[in-house]
Design a protein around this motif. Structure first.
Motif, PDB file in Angstrom:
ATOM      1  N   SER A 241      25.513 -41.333 135.560  1.00  0.00           N
ATOM      2  CA  SER A 241      24.370 -41.280 136.484  1.00  0.00           C
ATOM      3  C   SER A 241      23.301 -40.290 136.040  1.00  0.00           C
ATOM      4  O   SER A 241      22.123 -40.622 135.938  1.00  0.00           O
ATOM      5  N   GLU A 242      23.687 -39.065 135.757  1.00  0.00           N
ATOM      6  CA  GLU A 242      22.714 -38.051 135.355  1.00  0.00           C
ATOM      7  C   GLU A 242      23.095 -37.369 134.049  1.00  0.00           C
ATOM      8  O   GLU A 242      22.474 -36.380 133.670  1.00  0.00           O
ATOM      9  N   THR A 243      24.125 -37.866 133.385  1.00  0.00           N
ATOM     10  CA  THR A 243      24.574 -37.269 132.134  1.00  0.00           C
ATOM     11  C   THR A 243      24.937 -38.364 131.143  1.00  0.00           C
ATOM     12  O   THR A 243      25.117 -39.526 131.510  1.00  0.00           O
ATOM     13  N   VAL A 244      25.022 -37.961 129.886  1.00  0.00           N
ATOM     14  CA  VAL A 244      25.588 -38.815 128.845  1.00  0.00           C
ATOM     15  C   VAL A 244      26.863 -38.134 128.354  1.00  0.00           C
ATOM     16  O   VAL A 244      26.980 -36.904 128.403  1.00  0.00           O
ATOM     17  N   ALA A 245      27.815 -38.932 127.913  1.00  0.00           N
ATOM     18  CA  ALA A 245      29.127 -38.385 127.579  1.00  0.00           C
ATOM     19  C   ALA A 245      29.551 -38.832 126.192  1.00  0.00           C
ATOM     20  O   ALA A 245      29.297 -39.964 125.768  1.00  0.00           O
ATOM     21  N   LEU A 246      30.198 -37.910 125.483  1.00  0.00           N
ATOM     22  CA  LEU A 246      30.868 -38.190 124.216  1.00  0.00           C
ATOM     23  C   LEU A 246      32.334 -37.835 124.411  1.00  0.00           C
ATOM     24  O   LEU A 246      32.658 -36.685 124.721  1.00  0.00           O
ATOM     25  N   THR A 247      33.210 -38.812 124.239  1.00  0.00           N
ATOM     26  CA  THR A 247      34.637 -38.613 124.459  1.00  0.00           C
ATOM     27  C   THR A 247      35.380 -38.803 123.144  1.00  0.00           C
ATOM     28  O   THR A 247      35.180 -39.812 122.455  1.00  0.00           O
ATOM     29  N   VAL A 248      36.204 -37.810 122.800  1.00  0.00           N
ATOM     30  CA  VAL A 248      37.020 -37.860 121.585  1.00  0.00           C
ATOM     31  C   VAL A 248      38.477 -37.655 122.000  1.00  0.00           C
ATOM     32  O   VAL A 248      38.814 -36.632 122.594  1.00  0.00           O
TER      33      VAL A 248
ATOM     34  N   VAL B 229      31.484 -25.788 118.847  1.00  0.00           N
ATOM     35  CA  VAL B 229      31.210 -26.884 119.784  1.00  0.00           C
ATOM     36  C   VAL B 229      30.858 -26.327 121.159  1.00  0.00           C
ATOM     37  O   VAL B 229      29.883 -26.770 121.796  1.00  0.00           O
ATOM     38  N   LYS B 230      31.620 -25.371 121.629  1.00  0.00           N
ATOM     39  CA  LYS B 230      31.374 -24.788 122.947  1.00  0.00           C
ATOM     40  C   LYS B 230      29.994 -24.143 123.015  1.00  0.00           C
ATOM     41  O   LYS B 230      29.258 -24.300 124.008  1.00  0.00           O
ATOM     42  N   SER B 231      29.613 -23.409 121.964  1.00  0.00           N
ATOM     43  CA  SER B 231      28.301 -22.757 121.955  1.00  0.00           C
ATOM     44  C   SER B 231      27.174 -23.773 121.916  1.00  0.00           C
ATOM     45  O   SER B 231      26.159 -23.623 122.600  1.00  0.00           O
ATOM     46  N   ILE B 232      27.324 -24.828 121.107  1.00  0.00           N
ATOM     47  CA  ILE B 232      26.279 -25.849 121.022  1.00  0.00           C
ATOM     48  C   ILE B 232      26.104 -26.539 122.372  1.00  0.00           C
ATOM     49  O   ILE B 232      24.972 -26.783 122.826  1.00  0.00           O
TER      50      ILE B 232
ATOM     51  N   HIS C 229      22.789 -26.456 125.099  1.00  0.00           N
ATOM     52  CA  HIS C 229      22.193 -27.732 125.506  1.00  0.00           C
ATOM     53  C   HIS C 229      22.434 -28.020 126.990  1.00  0.00           C
ATOM     54  O   HIS C 229      22.235 -29.152 127.443  1.00  0.00           O
ATOM     55  N   ASP C 230      22.876 -27.000 127.722  1.00  0.00           N
ATOM     56  CA  ASP C 230      23.079 -27.099 129.176  1.00  0.00           C
ATOM     57  C   ASP C 230      24.081 -28.191 129.536  1.00  0.00           C
ATOM     58  O   ASP C 230      23.935 -28.881 130.557  1.00  0.00           O
ATOM     59  N   GLY C 231      25.090 -28.351 128.713  1.00  0.00           N
ATOM     60  CA  GLY C 231      26.117 -29.350 128.963  1.00  0.00           C
ATOM     61  C   GLY C 231      27.431 -28.728 129.370  1.00  0.00           C
ATOM     62  O   GLY C 231      27.524 -27.536 129.656  1.00  0.00           O
ATOM     63  N   SER C 232      28.465 -29.554 129.406  1.00  0.00           N
ATOM     64  CA  SER C 232      29.797 -29.083 129.793  1.00  0.00           C
ATOM     65  C   SER C 232      30.825 -29.666 128.838  1.00  0.00           C
ATOM     66  O   SER C 232      30.640 -30.759 128.281  1.00  0.00           O
ATOM     67  N   LEU C 233      31.917 -28.927 128.646  1.00  0.00           N
ATOM     68  CA  LEU C 233      32.997 -29.326 127.757  1.00  0.00           C
ATOM     69  C   LEU C 233      34.300 -29.313 128.531  1.00  0.00           C
ATOM     70  O   LEU C 233      34.637 -28.315 129.173  1.00  0.00           O
TER      71      LEU C 233
ATOM     72  N   LEU D  77      44.901 -34.531 122.301  1.00  0.00           N
ATOM     73  CA  LEU D  77      43.880 -33.990 123.203  1.00  0.00           C
ATOM     74  C   LEU D  77      42.899 -35.076 123.625  1.00  0.00           C
ATOM     75  O   LEU D  77      42.713 -36.078 122.932  1.00  0.00           O
ATOM     76  N   ARG D  78      42.286 -34.825 124.762  1.00  0.00           N
ATOM     77  CA  ARG D  78      41.153 -35.627 125.227  1.00  0.00           C
ATOM     78  C   ARG D  78      40.005 -34.672 125.499  1.00  0.00           C
ATOM     79  O   ARG D  78      40.098 -33.793 126.364  1.00  0.00           O
ATOM     80  N   THR D  79      38.932 -34.812 124.735  1.00  0.00           N
ATOM     81  CA  THR D  79      37.783 -33.921 124.827  1.00  0.00           C
ATOM     82  C   THR D  79      36.578 -34.711 125.301  1.00  0.00           C
ATOM     83  O   THR D  79      36.252 -35.758 124.729  1.00  0.00           O
ATOM     84  N   VAL D  80      35.919 -34.221 126.350  1.00  0.00           N
ATOM     85  CA  VAL D  80      34.760 -34.896 126.918  1.00  0.00           C
ATOM     86  C   VAL D  80      33.582 -33.924 126.914  1.00  0.00           C
ATOM     87  O   VAL D  80      33.666 -32.824 127.469  1.00  0.00           O
TER      88      VAL D  80
END
Length: 364
Positions: free
Chosen positions: A281-288, A328-331, A335-339, A349-352
């Motif tokens: 809805s208001e975000t885009v997601a990359l899932t690994v 990854v966490k710093s980037i 970028h005002d995102g969440s990990l 692991l599942r990383t989003v």
């Protein structure tokens, strides 16, 4: 910053209180004076039921009394204002003391101002919150510096040992020595570059521009495919167009680090990595996601700390530096995102990663 000495705030408040009280008293006395001049006849006082002639002029009798009252109000205002100002400024004194302690390096001190909320208590609470964050940041930086020193010292110590061997044993195989020195030096260079990337990400020195995470995923997949084939890991990449805003170089570094981590920390044989991108809805997601050993939630919670490795400090040709997820966490942070990192029930692991959508995309 040097400043010329001046009056204290307490004295300024006391003078202000005294001036206000004195002014109020002067206005009151002036009102009484006007009343006397208007309603009292010259030489005659009005008494209930009769007139009393030839009494002293009340205006002349009123002047000394007014002067005494005026002096009393001035002294009373100064003393009362000094006491009241002291009581009002007590919280500010505690805040100032805490500031001096923090300036001297004591970040563990807290004001903890009691009482109901007001401007001073809001300031104290904000200052306590700032001290807590600053203390945590300094502690994290100290741990990072200690770990970085340890990691950099290891290849330097190995290089020193190899050079000592070469110097003490001229007949030693120099070809093998050069190869080992090359590998150790390459690892030190990789570590230094990773530290530079982490520093650049933390300082937000980059230009934001439109970027598609799905294209970055494809580029990272092509780059890491030889490594995946070498380790017997199957890559599955899919997803829709995923628009975001940020630094393409940093976001590519983030995607590559996540996929590299998923490939390296996988099953010895027949491992799998799933990479997907999606629009929410208001975000885009990359899932690994990756298969692998079962990991405890306690261990997973430490993986984003610098120099932490899920499988300990075992090293091979692609063991990593322990900085991949920290970068990854710093980037993501800049970028005002969440990990979100959670262990998979079957292992691995599942990383989003979630990043804000561009303003135009969010509006639609």
């Amino acid at each position: 910053m040097d400043r010329a000495p001046g009056l204290s705030v307490r004295l300024k408040l006391a003078l202000s209180y005294a001036g206000f009280v004195t002014l109020a008293g002067a206005l009151l006395l002036a009102a009484v004076w006007v009343f006397l001049r208007r309603y009292v006849s010259d030489g005659v006082l009005f008494s209930p039921g009769r007139f009393v002639p030839n009494r002293p002029d009340p205006l002349h009798a009123f002047a000394p009394a007014a002067a005494a009252v005026f002096a009393f109000l001035l002294v009373f205002g100064l003393a009362g204002g000094w006491i009241l100002a002291g009581r009002m400024l007590t919280p500010l004194t505690r805040i100032t003391d805490a500031t001096r302690r923090a300036a001297n390096g004591s970040l563990s001190h807290r004001i903890r101002l009691q009482g109901r909320r007001d401007e001073f208590r809001e300031l104290a609470d904000a200052f306590d919150t700032m001290l807590a964050r600053l203390e945590a940041h300094v502690a994290e930086q100290q741990r990072f510096a200690a770990n970085a020193s340890h990691e950099l010292r290891t290849p330097l110590a190995i290089s020193q040992s190899l050079l000592d061997v070469a110097r003490n044993d001229p007949a030693h195989d120099h070809g093998e020595l050069v190869d080992r020195l090359h590998a150790v030096n390459a690892r030190a260079i990789d570590l230094t570059e990773a530290l530079l990337v982490l520093s650049r990400a933390d300082q937000r020195f980059f230009t934001r521009e439109p970027v598609d995470l799905s294209l970055l995923m494809e580029e990272a997949t092509e780059t890491l495919l030889p490594l995946a084939e070498k380790r017997g890991v199957t890559l599955h990449a899919s997803g829709d167009i995923t628009p975001a805003v940020g630094s393409p170089a940093l976001l590519l570094q983030m995607t590559t680090n996540l996929m590299h981590n998923a490939i390296v920390h996988n099953l010895p044989e027949q491992g799998t990595v799933w990479v997907t991108t999606s629009v929410r809805s208001e975000t885009v997601a990359l899932t690994v996601e990756n298969s692998g050993e079962k990991l405890s939630p306690q261990l997973v919670s430490t993986l984003t700390e610098p120099f932490q490795r899920g499988t300990g400090r075992t090293r091979d040709d692609h063991a990593g530096l322990g900085l991949g997820l920290a970068i990854v966490k710093s980037i993501i942070h800049v970028h005002d995102g969440s990990l979100t990192i959670v262990p998979r029930p079957a292992g691995g692991l599942r990383t989003v990663v979630q990043l804000p959508t561009p303003p135009r995309q969010a509006a639609t």
